[in-house]
Design an enzyme around this catalytic site. Structure first.
Site, PDB file in Angstrom:
ATOM      1  N   CYS A   2       0.833  -1.188   0.000  1.00 17.96           N
ATOM      2  CA  CYS A   2       0.000   0.000   0.000  1.00 17.96           C
ATOM      3  C   CYS A   2       0.873   1.245   0.000  1.00 17.96           C
ATOM      4  O   CYS A   2       2.093   1.171  -0.042  1.00 17.96           O
ATOM      5  CB  CYS A   2      -0.891   0.011   1.244  1.00 17.96           C
ATOM      6  SG  CYS A   2      -1.862  -1.504   1.432  1.00 17.96           S
ATOM      7  N   ARG A  50      -4.716   1.372  -1.058  1.00 12.50           N
ATOM      8  CA  ARG A  50      -4.657  -0.054  -0.762  1.00 12.50           C
ATOM      9  C   ARG A  50      -4.451  -0.913  -1.996  1.00 12.50           C
ATOM     10  O   ARG A  50      -5.125  -0.717  -3.010  1.00 12.50           O
ATOM     11  CB  ARG A  50      -5.951  -0.501  -0.069  1.00 12.50           C
ATOM     12  CG  ARG A  50      -5.879  -1.951   0.414  1.00 12.50           C
ATOM     13  CD  ARG A  50      -7.148  -2.387   1.089  1.00 12.50           C
ATOM     14  NE  ARG A  50      -7.000  -3.746   1.606  1.00 12.50           N
ATOM     15  CZ  ARG A  50      -7.986  -4.599   1.776  1.00 12.50           C
ATOM     16  NH1 ARG A  50      -9.220  -4.230   1.475  1.00 12.50           N
ATOM     17  NH2 ARG A  50      -7.765  -5.812   2.256  1.00 12.50           N
TER      18      ARG A  50
END
Length: 614
Positions: A2, A50
């Site tokens: 991420c 993400r």
């Protein structure tokens, strides 16, 4: 994997700053193409991009846990490989879980153990936790620095992010570079001094360090470092321990809820990981392993063996694919694609990097991403086990400087006299080298030769390896691909660092102990193949293209690099045989063509980031 970002400003309520947090977060989209989240409470603002790998349905970030009046919020980049064991222990201690993702395990571990949670983690990570009870933000980075974390403390505001580009979105941060930053670019680069962010007022949290920011200020400390310890194991015991550690860490890293592949070059390091992965997949009924390799159009015509690159990879890749029955994907690029990748790879790294070595990896990762989300890579084995030529060549062992960058004089000669006087390149490198050597812990009673090899290993693990890990992280995350690096398991690194050199070179071979540990895993011809690094193009068209690109930059009076360099000296190199020789620019792969490509990257960086020099 991420992207994380945020800022803390104790004197303000940041709830009005959503647009800024979104701007800082959005520029990390390539690190996390699957989702975006923000969280703001009082003086603290977090952003997250993400890439879904574990529990895609429930692992959204920032993740918040409320316990009575206390709020804990985390943004996290990485993977915790011992999450199952930690989760079991935390359950025994009374903690309940709502998801199957390691993010929740990590946050619950922090709630249970506070800052001491880092001692229990096995993984690659960079994270920040807002703790309303302690009224601080806690930051941590993994032991070897696989995952990045940059920060700036400016006028009462702490700004942090996975990449500098996000910090530079904040109005208090500026793309300004001073004398030290220029020295990093021109005489240390594409490496960086640990902790140095190049941009003024920007730093990097060092590997194995944590940082706490509260109303009293900022403090950081090391929670892990290499320790010198006696090694009592025999050669056979050492080999067995290495094999056990490597198999354990690889199997932990094969766990994923999305497709996993391996990068296969046909060399010892990647072939070993692939063979172990194939064995694990067969035992667990997971089907065929997908493997990927990279090469260049017409490399078979133009390849020339030399001490740093003794053989071509393609025949050995074919050998291993047939041996292991993997589903292999042959990826290749041509010169125009490599040239086109130079600006993109510069932006991916936020700095000039390893030229086409970076660019080709970025292109490679884009292709892999079409079929997989996670890749296993053999990065770091040479630093850990002593595989590079500079471990074995006396003139490099005794160079009195970083052995992967011995041409400080040449590099200094490329600078304009004013810049040379300002940054004092030879002195800067000498000071950074002396600092690195002074850090090395030694054992009482070591011989001079043992101490020398311990120092060389330390320099490689703490100074050279981060360069390649940074490259791997930025280029892979620039394509939304997670790359895992089993040879960077801290247990393995700590153990092997204390293995005496005479055992590391068992059989009078580089990485001899690793070869012995892998007997029976690989065919003997692959097991004892001479080391060959990540492939680069040998096509003379590439040299002509980057040389022409650099000459065009020199001919353009508005090029921002011109006041920093000696244009006449660069033209002289371009017109001489040096341009096509194995010029000792940096490491094994950067020579004549990469010198021109690197300088072109510097010019692009100065332009794209509107860098101010002062």
């Amino acid at each position: 994997m991420c992207g994380i970002t945020g800022f803390i400003e104790w004197s303000r309520d940041l709830t009005t700053e959503l647009d800024l947090v979104l701007s800082m977060t959005s520029c990390l989209e390539k690190r996390g193409p699957d989702a975006q989240g923000t969280w703001i409470s009082g003086p603290c603002a977090f952003g997250h991009r993400r890439l879904s790998v574990m529990d895609p349905e429930n692992g959204a970030q920032p993740m918040v846990i409320q316990e009575e009046e206390v709020t804990y919020t985390i943004v996290y980049n990485g993977e915790i490989y011992n999450a199952p064991e930690l989760k079991d222990e935390l359950r025994r201690r009374g903690r309940a879980f709502k998801t199957n993702c390691d993010t929740e395990v990590l946050l619950q571990a922090y709630i249970e153990w506070g800052p001491d949670c880092v001692y229990r983690l096995n993984g690659i990570f960079a994270f920040a936790v807002w703790d309303s009870e302690r009224q601080h933000v806690f930051f941590a980075r993994d032991r070897l620095g696989v995952k990045p974390l940059f920060y700036s403390e400016i006028d009462g505001t702490l700004i942090f992010a996975s990449e500098p580009k996000s910090i530079l979105q904040h109005p208090k941060a500026e793309a300004v570079v001073g004398a030290d930053g220029l020295a990093e670019i021109f005489v240390i680069g594409p490496a960086r001094t640990p902790g140095h962010g190049v941009y003024r007022n920007m730093k990097e949290l060092r590997p194995g360090h944590v940082m706490i920011y509260n109303r009293s200020g900022l403090r950081s400390y090391a929670y892990w470092k290499l320790e010198a310890e006696p090694h009592a194991d025999t050669v056979d015991q050492t080999a067995a321990n290495i094999r056990t550690l490597l198999q354990d860490t690889l199997e932990r890293q094969l766990i994923s809820d999305v497709p996993v592949c391996t990068l296969l070059s046909g060399g010892l390091d990647s072939s070993a990981l692939t063979a172990l992965a194939v064995d694990y997949y067969r035992r667990t009924g997971q089907g065929q392993v997908h493997t990927y390799s990279v090469d260049y159009v017409d490399n078979d015509k133009f390849f020339q063996a030399h001490s740093y690159q003794p053989g071509a990879d393609a025949p050995w890749i074919k050998r291993m694919v047939e041996e292991l029955d993997t589903e292999h994907h042959w990826i290749s690029f041509d010169t125009p694609e490599l040239i086109g990748s130079l600006p993109d790879s510069t932006v991916a790294r936020d700095l000039p990097g390893m030229a086409d070595v970076d660019g080709s990896l970025l292109l490679f990762c884009r292709e892999i991403k079409k079929g997989a989300t996670v890749a296993i890579s053999g990065e770091a084995a040479d630093e850990v086990f002593g595989g590079y030529p500079w471990f074995h060549r006396e003139e490099l062992l005794g160079a009195g400087t970083f052995p992967w960058s011995v041409a400080t004089g040449l590099r200094a000669s490329l600078l304009s006299p004013e810049i040379r006087d300002w940054i004092a390149p030879e002195q800067y490198v000498a000071e950074r080298y002396a600092e690195a050597v002074d850090e090395v812990p030694h054992l009482e009673g070591e011989t001079a030769e043992q101490a020398r090899m311990r120092t060389m290993s330390y320099l490689n693990i703490t100074r050279f390896m981060p360069t390649l890990l940074d490259r791997k992280d930025r280029m892979s995350m620039g394509a939304g691909l997670e790359v895992r690096v089993p040879y960077c398991d801290h247990r393995l690194v700590q153990y092997v660092w204390n293995v005496p050199w005479e055992i590391k070179t068992t059989g009078d071979r580089e990485k001899g102990i690793l070869r012995k540990a892998l007997e029976g895993v690989l065919p003997d011809d692959v097991l004892y193949r001479k080391k060959s690094p990540y492939p680069k193009t040998h096509n003379p068209a590439y040299l002509e293209a980057v040389k022409g690109q650099m000459l065009d930059i020199l001919d353009n009076p508005s090029s921002p690099i011109l006041p920093l360099i000696d244009a006449a000296r660069i033209r002289e190199i371009a017109a001489s045989p040096e341009a096509s020789s194995n010029l000792p620019w940096f490491g094994q792969l950067m020579s004549g063509p990469q010198l021109f490509a690197y300088l072109a990257q510097v010019n692009h960086w100065l332009t794209a980031y509107h860098v101010a020099i002062r």
